[in-house]
Design an enzyme around this catalytic site. Structure first.
Site, PDB file in Angstrom:
ATOM      1  N   LYS A  33       0.832  -1.188   0.000  1.00  0.00           N
ATOM      2  CA  LYS A  33       0.000   0.000   0.000  1.00  0.00           C
ATOM      3  C   LYS A  33       0.868   1.240   0.000  1.00  0.00           C
ATOM      4  O   LYS A  33       1.990   1.145   0.485  1.00  0.00           O
ATOM      5  CB  LYS A  33      -0.954   0.033   1.199  1.00  0.00           C
ATOM      6  CG  LYS A  33      -0.385  -0.336   2.558  1.00  0.00           C
ATOM      7  CD  LYS A  33       0.795   0.327   3.147  1.00  0.00           C
ATOM      8  CE  LYS A  33       0.832   1.786   3.409  1.00  0.00           C
ATOM      9  NZ  LYS A  33       2.085   2.246   4.044  1.00  0.00           N
ATOM     10  N   TYR A  47      -4.362   3.658   6.417  1.00  0.00           N
ATOM     11  CA  TYR A  47      -4.861   2.637   7.347  1.00  0.00           C
ATOM     12  C   TYR A  47      -6.174   3.085   7.975  1.00  0.00           C
ATOM     13  O   TYR A  47      -7.084   2.288   8.191  1.00  0.00           O
ATOM     14  CB  TYR A  47      -3.860   2.370   8.473  1.00  0.00           C
ATOM     15  CG  TYR A  47      -2.656   1.591   8.040  1.00  0.00           C
ATOM     16  CD1 TYR A  47      -2.752   0.234   7.758  1.00  0.00           C
ATOM     17  CD2 TYR A  47      -1.423   2.197   7.912  1.00  0.00           C
ATOM     18  CE1 TYR A  47      -1.650  -0.485   7.356  1.00  0.00           C
ATOM     19  CE2 TYR A  47      -0.314   1.491   7.507  1.00  0.00           C
ATOM     20  CZ  TYR A  47      -0.431   0.150   7.231  1.00  0.00           C
ATOM     21  OH  TYR A  47       0.662  -0.556   6.826  1.00  0.00           O
TER      22      TYR A  47
HETATM   23  P1  NDP Z   1      12.485   1.127   2.171  1.00  0.00           P
HETATM   24  O1  NDP Z   1      13.033   2.398   1.634  1.00  0.00           O
HETATM   25  O2  NDP Z   1      13.050   0.589   3.442  1.00  0.00           O
HETATM   26  O3  NDP Z   1      12.626  -0.023   1.078  1.00  0.00           O
HETATM   27  C1  NDP Z   1      12.307   0.175  -0.256  1.00  0.00           C
HETATM   28  C2  NDP Z   1      13.202  -0.715  -1.119  1.00  0.00           C
HETATM   29  O4  NDP Z   1      12.736  -0.576  -2.459  1.00  0.00           O
HETATM   30  C3  NDP Z   1      14.654  -0.282  -1.147  1.00  0.00           C
HETATM   31  O5  NDP Z   1      15.422  -0.857  -0.126  1.00  0.00           O
HETATM   32  C4  NDP Z   1      15.092  -0.783  -2.512  1.00  0.00           C
HETATM   33  O6  NDP Z   1      15.404  -2.164  -2.408  1.00  0.00           O
HETATM   34  C5  NDP Z   1      13.837  -0.724  -3.356  1.00  0.00           C
HETATM   35  N1  NDP Z   1      13.819   0.395  -4.317  1.00  0.00           N
HETATM   36  C6  NDP Z   1      13.559   0.270  -5.634  1.00  0.00           C
HETATM   37  N2  NDP Z   1      13.579   1.463  -6.235  1.00  0.00           N
HETATM   38  C7  NDP Z   1      13.862   2.375  -5.278  1.00  0.00           C
HETATM   39  C8  NDP Z   1      14.007   3.779  -5.293  1.00  0.00           C
HETATM   40  N3  NDP Z   1      13.849   4.481  -6.430  1.00  0.00           N
HETATM   41  N4  NDP Z   1      14.295   4.414  -4.142  1.00  0.00           N
HETATM   42  C9  NDP Z   1      14.417   3.718  -2.991  1.00  0.00           C
HETATM   43  N5  NDP Z   1      14.290   2.371  -2.931  1.00  0.00           N
HETATM   44  C10 NDP Z   1      14.009   1.706  -4.062  1.00  0.00           C
HETATM   45  O7  NDP Z   1      10.908   1.345   2.277  1.00  0.00           O
HETATM   46  P2  NDP Z   1       9.843   0.535   3.153  1.00  0.00           P
HETATM   47  O8  NDP Z   1      10.241  -0.866   3.259  1.00  0.00           O
HETATM   48  O9  NDP Z   1       9.563   1.278   4.396  1.00  0.00           O
HETATM   49  O10 NDP Z   1       8.532   0.692   2.232  1.00  0.00           O
HETATM   50  C11 NDP Z   1       8.413   0.000   0.997  1.00  0.00           C
HETATM   51  C12 NDP Z   1       6.932  -0.136   0.619  1.00  0.00           C
HETATM   52  O11 NDP Z   1       6.264  -0.887   1.619  1.00  0.00           O
HETATM   53  C13 NDP Z   1       6.164   1.181   0.505  1.00  0.00           C
HETATM   54  O12 NDP Z   1       5.205   1.087  -0.511  1.00  0.00           O
HETATM   55  C14 NDP Z   1       5.468   1.316   1.840  1.00  0.00           C
HETATM   56  O13 NDP Z   1       4.289   2.093   1.776  1.00  0.00           O
HETATM   57  C15 NDP Z   1       5.182  -0.132   2.152  1.00  0.00           C
HETATM   58  N6  NDP Z   1       5.133  -0.397   3.601  1.00  0.00           N
HETATM   59  C16 NDP Z   1       4.115  -1.164   4.060  1.00  0.00           C
HETATM   60  C17 NDP Z   1       4.027  -1.447   5.388  1.00  0.00           C
HETATM   61  C18 NDP Z   1       2.919  -2.305   5.876  1.00  0.00           C
HETATM   62  O14 NDP Z   1       2.745  -2.377   7.088  1.00  0.00           O
HETATM   63  N7  NDP Z   1       2.194  -2.999   5.021  1.00  0.00           N
HETATM   64  C19 NDP Z   1       4.984  -0.907   6.358  1.00  0.00           C
HETATM   65  C20 NDP Z   1       6.066  -0.175   5.754  1.00  0.00           C
HETATM   66  C21 NDP Z   1       6.113   0.070   4.419  1.00  0.00           C
HETATM   67  P3  NDP Z   1      16.683  -2.786  -3.151  1.00  0.00           P
HETATM   68  O15 NDP Z   1      17.847  -2.039  -2.580  1.00  0.00           O
HETATM   69  O16 NDP Z   1      16.609  -4.204  -2.795  1.00  0.00           O
HETATM   70  O17 NDP Z   1      16.487  -2.512  -4.615  1.00  0.00           O
END
Ligand code: NDP
Length: 420
Positions: free
Chosen positions: A173, A261
């Site tokens: 989301k 949420y």
């Molecule tokens: P992070 O920044 O920690 O992780 C995102 C990952 O996406 C990065 O580590 C990277 O992985 C990859 N990525 C690909 N393209 C990009 C870019 N242009 N810039 C940055 N990262 C990129 O974010 P979160 O884990 O906090 O959030 C990710 C998603 O999950 C969001 O959509 C957020 O809304 C959702 N979320 C949902 C939650 C829930 O409870 N359901 C809780 C927290 C977040 P790599 O280095 O492996 O390519």
């Protein structure tokens, strides 16, 4: 007359036990497990079976508190795209613990990190893809589902690529930053004949599920009003919050990230989509975190039934709460949507009773993952499909529009703006 009956008296417990037994929700605090007849060793409190074998023997299958995992050959293979904070701390461990799923692939732009995660979960380098080689997933029969956990603006491209590779998709989301992109994802799912689920984990969180059952069974009486507040501090020192400060990537501020949420939760609990919205957004002055995105949203919703709700979201402090205000009782989820330790308390004129479902909050991750697997394996409906994600993104658009116009806006049942 004032009733001095203290909370949790046998009478109140019996009421809740009966209520929840009928709803299929266990109350750990109120219901003891039936004890079998046992011999108690004097002075020890230890209960031994009367016919213990003297040597090593086979014994019958024990009762299982949890369902056993499916056979590995039946489990679906999941690849995770984006190995960030949520993926590594919650989603991947959830896949590893799920009954019907197993981790079989990783998609990442950081090869070193991907190799470390792969090693930790017993995967070889051949299970690692980058964003440019995702199309090769089409030839990987070990991957059935791709779980997209990247920043919001990246979801559509990867979701469409996964469908083009013939995989099913779980998408984080908010589904995307515009209704048009959500529609593109839904169309890609249809074209591929594959399933698309939005990862709204609260629909699988046991306390939220218990509150929904209480509401649906009429146990709270008439519920004409609800409130929900979802706040968490935005920390620019954290890698994961840097893209959240950039509007083209995040799509918005606290509303899209965590206010969703509140929005999705109230609509789910009420079982109806709002027909009118009044909203405003604002941010603390001179706070560099909020140059592009809002810190706060305040949203009023009116529903076709006459129900109303007030939502807030924020990026400066912590709060995650939902209240369903009923004529017989008020259900308070506080916290409502944490990863662990959510709580549900029912407030009545007689006092407050806490509901203890028979699963912990963190079952939400495995249950959500198993739900999509089951839908794929057995052809069952998805509780949180792409259409729900699209509806919410439309509503978010309507909320921002109301804030811009400074007045109520009307929305259609599919969440789209009727005017303005
Ligand atoms: P992070 O920044 O920690 O992780 C995102 C990952 O996406 C990065 O580590 C990277 O992985 C990859 N990525 C690909 N393209 C990009 C870019 N242009 N810039 C940055 N990262 C990129 O974010 P979160 O884990 O906090 O959030 C990710 C998603 O999950 C969001 O959509 C957020 O809304 C959702 N979320 C949902 C939650 C829930 O409870 N359901 C809780 C927290 C977040 P790599 O280095 O492996 O390519």
């Amino acid at each position: 007359m004032h009733d001095d009956t203290p909370p949790n008296t046998p009478t109140r417990r019996r009421f809740l036990e009966q209520t929840f037994a009928g709803l299929g929700v266990g109350l750990i605090a109120c219901t003891g497990r039936a004890q079998q007849s046992r011999v108690v060793a004097p002075g020890t409190g230890y209960q031994a079976s009367e016919n213990l074998p003297e040597g090593p023997v086979g014994r019958p299958e024990p009762e299982h508190d949890q369902e056993l995992p499916q056979d590995a050959s039946e489990q679906l293979g999941w690849a995770v795209a984006g190995l960030g904070h949520f993926a590594q701390n919650y989603a991947i461990p959830g896949i590893a613990r799920a009954r019907r799923a197993k981790l079989t692939g990783l998609v990442s732009g950081n090869a070193t990190k991907a190799q470390r995660v792969a090693r930790s979960y017993g995967l070889g380098n051949d299970a690692i893809y980058d964003y440019g080689t995702m199309d090769r997933l089409a030839d990987d029969d070990d991957v059935d589902v791709v779980y997209v956990i990247t920043p919001n603006s990246v979801h559509p491209e990867l979701v469409v690529k996964a469908f083009e590779a013939g995989k099913h998709v779980m998408c984080e989301k908010p589904m995307a930053n515009s209704p048009a992109e959500c529609q593109r994802m839904i169309d890609a799912a249809r074209a591929a004949g594959r399933k698309l689920m939005v990862a709204y984990r609260a629909h699988f969180e046991p306390h939220n599920v218990a509150a929904k059952r209480l509401f649906d069974a009429g146990e709270l009486g008439d519920v004409w009003f609800a409130m929900s507040d979802h706040h968490r501090p935005l920390n620019p020192d954290h890698e994961r919050d840097q893209w959240r400060m950039q509007k083209p990537i995040a799509g918005g501020g606290s509303l899209v990230d965590i206010g969703i949420y509140a929005l999705n939760g109230i609509i789910w609990l009420f079982g109806e989509t709002p027909s009118r919205i009044l909203a405003s957004i604002n941010s603390p002055p001179d706070d560099v975190r909020f140059t592009e995105v809002e810190a706060f949203s305040r949203v009023q919703l009116e529903f076709p039934s006459g129900r109303a709700a007030a939502l807030t979201s924020g990026y400066t402090g912590s709060k995650k709460r939902i209240d369903l205000v009923g004529s017989k009782g008020t259900a308070t989820l506080d916290p409502a949507t944490e990863y662990r330790g959510d709580r549900l308390v029912i407030h009545t004129p007689e006092g407050a009773d806490e509901v203890h479902p028979d699963k912990e909050s963190d079952a939400q991750f495995t249950d959500e993952i198993d739900h999509l697997c089951q839908a794929i394996q057995e052809g069952t409906e998805i509780r949180t499909p792409g259409e729900m994600g699209l509806r919410d993104v439309r509503l978010i658009e309507a909320i921002y529009r109301s804030a811009e116009l400074g007045r109520w806006v009307d929305v259609a049942p599919d969440g789209s703006l009727r005017d303005a």
